[in-house]
Scaffold this motif. Structure first.
Motif, short mmCIF file in Angstrom:
data_model
loop_
_atom_site.label_atom_id
_atom_site.label_comp_id
_atom_site.label_asym_id
_atom_site.label_seq_id
_atom_site.Cartn_x
_atom_site.Cartn_y
_atom_site.Cartn_z
N ARG A 280 0.80 -1.22 0.00
CA ARG A 280 0.00 0.00 0.00
C ARG A 280 0.84 1.28 0.00
NH1 ARG A 280 -2.44 -3.98 1.89
NH2 ARG A 280 -1.32 -4.16 3.80
N LYS A 281 2.14 1.15 0.03
CA LYS A 281 3.00 2.33 0.08
C LYS A 281 2.76 3.25 -1.12
CE LYS A 281 7.83 3.80 0.50
NZ LYS A 281 7.42 5.12 0.77
N GLY A 282 2.67 2.68 -2.30
CA GLY A 282 2.45 3.48 -3.50
C GLY A 282 1.13 4.25 -3.46
N LYS A 283 0.09 3.59 -3.01
CA LYS A 283 -1.21 4.25 -2.93
C LYS A 283 -1.19 5.39 -1.91
CE LYS A 283 -3.99 0.25 -4.19
NZ LYS A 283 -5.03 -0.68 -3.74
N PHE A 284 -0.56 5.14 -0.77
CA PHE A 284 -0.49 6.18 0.25
C PHE A 284 0.39 7.35 -0.20
CE2 PHE A 284 -1.40 2.89 3.79
CZ PHE A 284 -2.75 3.06 3.61
N ASP A 285 1.48 7.06 -0.92
CA ASP A 285 2.33 8.13 -1.44
C ASP A 285 1.57 8.96 -2.47
OD1 ASP A 285 4.42 7.45 0.19
OD2 ASP A 285 5.50 6.30 -1.35
N ASP A 286 0.81 8.29 -3.34
CA ASP A 286 0.01 9.02 -4.33
C ASP A 286 -1.02 9.91 -3.65
OD1 ASP A 286 1.43 7.81 -6.34
OD2 ASP A 286 -0.11 6.30 -6.77
N ALA A 287 -1.66 9.40 -2.62
CA ALA A 287 -2.66 10.20 -1.91
C ALA A 287 -2.01 11.38 -1.19
CB ALA A 287 -3.40 9.32 -0.90
#
Length: 71
Positions: free
Chosen positions: A37-44
């Motif tokens: 989920r790191k990528g999703k949280f970074d995008d958000a």
């Protein structure tokens, strides 16, 4: 079951409740810091810096809270 039986089980039930909450907390921490989920949280987190929305905002006329165009 009478009242004395429930009083005798109270420490055991509190222990199970504490253990269940500890497992729930560990699961939430594991979910939040998981690598998937790191990528999703970074995008958000970086979404407020997207230039696309800013360009669209600049191209359109600015409006105030009532919806009237600003000059």
């Amino acid at each position: 079951m009478d009242f004395s039986t429930l009083e005798a089980l109270k420490p055991t039930l509190i222990s199970f409740q504490t253990l269940a909450l500890l497992v729930l907390f560990a699961g939430i921490v594991w979910w939040a810091f998981g690598k998937r989920r790191k990528g999703k949280f970074d995008d958000a987190a970086n979404s407020i810096f997207d230039e696309k929305e800013e360009q669209q905002h600049r191209q359109g006329a600015e409006k105030d809270r009532a919806g009237a165009n600003k000059e």
